[in-house]
Motif scaffolding. Structure first.
Motif, PDB file in Angstrom:
ATOM      1  N   LEU A   1       0.698  -0.931   0.741  1.00 48.71           N
ATOM      2  CA  LEU A   1      -0.312   0.018  -0.021  1.00 48.71           C
ATOM      3  C   LEU A   1       0.842   1.359   0.305  1.00 48.71           C
ATOM      4  O   LEU A   1       0.660   2.415  -0.383  1.00 48.71           O
ATOM      5  N   SER A   2       2.389   0.840   0.624  1.00 51.33           N
ATOM      6  CA  SER A   2       2.783   2.355   0.971  1.00 51.33           C
ATOM      7  C   SER A   2       3.136   2.481  -0.679  1.00 51.33           C
ATOM      8  O   SER A   2       3.647   2.299  -1.778  1.00 51.33           O
ATOM      9  N   SER A   3       4.155   3.714  -0.512  1.00 47.91           N
ATOM     10  CA  SER A   3       4.682   4.105  -2.186  1.00 47.91           C
ATOM     11  C   SER A   3       6.335   3.455  -2.030  1.00 47.91           C
ATOM     12  O   SER A   3       6.547   4.241  -3.692  1.00 47.91           O
ATOM     13  N   ASP A   4       6.607   3.336  -1.536  1.00 46.85           N
ATOM     14  CA  ASP A   4       7.961   2.781  -1.583  1.00 46.85           C
ATOM     15  C   ASP A   4       8.916   1.613  -2.254  1.00 46.85           C
ATOM     16  O   ASP A   4       9.834   1.453  -2.799  1.00 46.85           O
ATOM     17  N   LEU A   5       7.400   0.522  -2.849  1.00 45.49           N
ATOM     18  CA  LEU A   5       8.388  -0.138  -3.585  1.00 45.49           C
ATOM     19  C   LEU A   5       8.502   0.276  -4.969  1.00 45.49           C
ATOM     20  O   LEU A   5       8.098   1.072  -5.530  1.00 45.49           O
ATOM     21  N   GLY A   6       9.407  -0.555  -5.851  1.00 44.43           N
ATOM     22  CA  GLY A   6       9.687  -0.128  -7.170  1.00 44.43           C
ATOM     23  C   GLY A   6       8.555  -1.049  -8.164  1.00 44.43           C
ATOM     24  O   GLY A   6       7.893  -1.683  -7.547  1.00 44.43           O
ATOM     25  N   PRO A   7       9.113  -1.017  -9.251  1.00 43.72           N
ATOM     26  CA  PRO A   7       8.136  -1.700 -10.331  1.00 43.72           C
ATOM     27  C   PRO A   7       8.277  -3.422 -10.160  1.00 43.72           C
ATOM     28  O   PRO A   7       8.757  -4.184 -10.069  1.00 43.72           O
ATOM     29  N   GLU A   8       6.984  -3.900 -11.234  1.00 46.71           N
ATOM     30  CA  GLU A   8       6.783  -5.491 -10.435  1.00 46.71           C
ATOM     31  C   GLU A   8       8.075  -5.941 -11.671  1.00 46.71           C
ATOM     32  O   GLU A   8       7.791  -5.399 -12.790  1.00 46.71           O
ATOM     33  N   THR A   9       9.151  -6.718 -11.046  1.00 45.81           N
ATOM     34  CA  THR A   9      10.194  -7.334 -11.509  1.00 45.81           C
ATOM     35  C   THR A   9      10.089  -9.032 -12.059  1.00 45.81           C
ATOM     36  O   THR A   9       9.588  -9.485 -10.985  1.00 45.81           O
ATOM     37  N   GLU A  10      10.942  -9.888 -12.089  1.00 43.16           N
ATOM     38  CA  GLU A  10      11.032 -11.542 -12.465  1.00 43.16           C
ATOM     39  C   GLU A  10      11.685 -11.438 -11.603  1.00 43.16           C
ATOM     40  O   GLU A  10      12.697 -10.412 -11.731  1.00 43.16           O
ATOM     41  N   GLY A  11      11.637 -12.531 -10.704  1.00 45.01           N
ATOM     42  CA  GLY A  11      12.843 -12.519 -10.058  1.00 45.01           C
ATOM     43  C   GLY A  11      12.713 -14.720  -9.766  1.00 45.01           C
ATOM     44  O   GLY A  11      12.275 -14.980 -10.223  1.00 45.01           O
ATOM     45  N   LEU A  12      14.185 -14.705  -9.638  1.00 46.05           N
ATOM     46  CA  LEU A  12      14.125 -16.193  -9.312  1.00 46.05           C
ATOM     47  C   LEU A  12      14.317 -16.657  -7.236  1.00 46.05           C
ATOM     48  O   LEU A  12      15.148 -15.745  -7.136  1.00 46.05           O
ATOM     49  N   ILE A  13      14.226 -17.871  -7.135  1.00 48.29           N
ATOM     50  CA  ILE A  13      14.059 -17.911  -5.308  1.00 48.29           C
ATOM     51  C   ILE A  13      15.457 -18.690  -5.295  1.00 48.29           C
ATOM     52  O   ILE A  13      15.087 -19.959  -6.127  1.00 48.29           O
ATOM     53  N   LEU A  14      16.250 -17.730  -4.177  1.00 48.94           N
ATOM     54  CA  LEU A  14      17.596 -18.867  -3.922  1.00 48.94           C
ATOM     55  C   LEU A  14      17.317 -19.773  -2.811  1.00 48.94           C
ATOM     56  O   LEU A  14      17.805 -20.846  -3.127  1.00 48.94           O
ATOM     57  N   SER A  15      16.276 -19.291  -2.350  1.00 55.70           N
ATOM     58  CA  SER A  15      16.152 -19.892  -0.825  1.00 55.70           C
ATOM     59  C   SER A  15      15.276 -19.211  -0.127  1.00 55.70           C
ATOM     60  O   SER A  15      14.244 -18.582   0.034  1.00 55.70           O
TER      61      SER A  15
END
Ligand code: GDP
Ligand code: ZN
Length: 342
Positions: A37-51
């Protein structure tokens, strides 16, 4: 897996632990929702779960850039279970950390039973399972077949790797060649290595390429030695990581994804190395022997045990050399071990 009877006291303690855990999860979910809800988050990007650590995951951006930074992320509610190797959509927080907002579809996953016997995914998106066997302890069809069946059931292509080829001599040469040719004839690729012979390790590097691999196999066949050679310096970094995470959320059984210096990834954990040694059903066992598939369903009796019954399609295939003796005997032995543990 054997079923344990729990005392009232134990049941009460387990329920208490579960209640506390879901309270913690709810708190973290709220954190993730607040951050969204806050505005501190950057855009949506793809990621890989390492752990995976308790209710958080470590995510790395999937990008062309050489700089790979792992970020601890909270999870948005209702994402289902996220595991090492999952591809996700996430948003970085400008201060630190981030939030995972979606999970992308999996190609496959590798599961094992939890303490209640329920199958749970532990890693995802694996290109192949490397079944490691060795000249010492001497490879056996029975164990190889268990791993192959588990890999076939999970829909992850298996490859066999014979390690410790430096220990091959007159005493074991024929039995090893005989055994491995059975698998080569079935179309399985067989690699040969010695962690003491650099050429063979370079060939292995070449084979692994940029794929995501998992090593499984009996204790003592050389998995740690192979992984240490493929990931120089990881012993050290694993030590460093556990220093930083001394707060108790981290356990060594958590699967972790490692990048190899020349490209390609390994997913490893003690739990993953044992993959394939737990429960499989008789149906999965039959289907997991790939050359049996075309004969399944043609036995005269529907409940055929494929042993001495008249009109058994598997026995007929064996007589016609469409199924080898090694594999047929191995099938019966694994089947007996499954029935004994029911
Ligand atoms: P793991 O239990 O499968 O992880 O096996 P380890 O990596 O701990 O290796 C078991 C033993 O085999 C150790 O003493 C290693 O030094 C030895 N070993 C590993 N690879 C080779 C190899 O290629 N040749 C020989 N001769 N020994 C090896
Ligand atoms: Zn039959």
């Amino acid at each position: 897996m054997s079923k344990r009877k729990l005392t009232k006291q134990q049941t009460w303690r387990i329920e208490k632990i579960h209640a506390e855990r879901s309270k913690r999860v709810n708190k973290r979910n709220t954190k993730a929702e607040e951050a969204l809800l806050s505005s501190d988050l950057g855009p949506e990007t793809e990621g890989l779960i390492l752990s995976h650590f308790g209710t958080q995951v470590e995510v790395e951006s999937i990008s062309e850039s050489d700089v790979k930074i792992a970020t601890r992320c909270n999870l948005r509610a209702n994402l289902g279970q996220l595991v090492t190797g999952d591809k996700v959509v996430w948003r970085a927080n400008q201060q630190e950390g981030g939030v995972v907002v979606a999970r992308l579809d999996r190609d496959n996953d590798l599961c094992r039973p939890d303490m209640h016997g329920r199958l749970k995914p532990i890693a995802a998106n694996i290109d192949h399972i490397i079944v490691v066997v060795a000249a010492e302890p001497l490879a056996h069809a029975n164990l190889i077949d268990r791993y192959l069946v588990a890999a076939e059931t999970a829909g992850i292509p298996p490859v066999i790797l014979l390690n410790k080829i430096d220990l091959i001599d007159e005493s074991n040469k024929d039995s090893l060649n005989n055994l491995l040719s059975t698998y080569e004839n079935l179309g399985y690729q067989v690699l040969r290595t010695s962690t003491k012979q650099k050429d063979s390790m370079d060939e292995l590097y070449g084979f692994l390429g940029d794929k995501t691999s998992v090593f499984v196999g009996q204790s003592g066949v050389g998995k740690s030695s192979l992984v240490n050679t493929l990931l120089p310096g990881v012993d050290l970094s694993v030590g460093e990581l556990s220093q930083k995470r001394k707060k108790g959320t981290h356990t060594t059984t958590t699967a972790r994804l490692f990048h190899m210096p020349k490209g390609g990834d390994l997913i490893d954990s003690p739990g993953i190395r044992e993959f394939g040694l737990w429960h499989i059903s008789i149906e999965e066992l039959l289907e997991g022997f790939i050359e049996f598939r075309e004969h399944i369903g043609y036995c005269r009796f529907r409940d055929c045990a494929h042993k001495e019954e008249p009109g058994c399609a598997l026995q007929q295939a064996r007589e016609e050399n469409k199924i080898s003796d090694i594999r047929y005997q191995s099938f019966l032995r694994i089947k007996n071990s499954i029935l004994e543990n029911l």
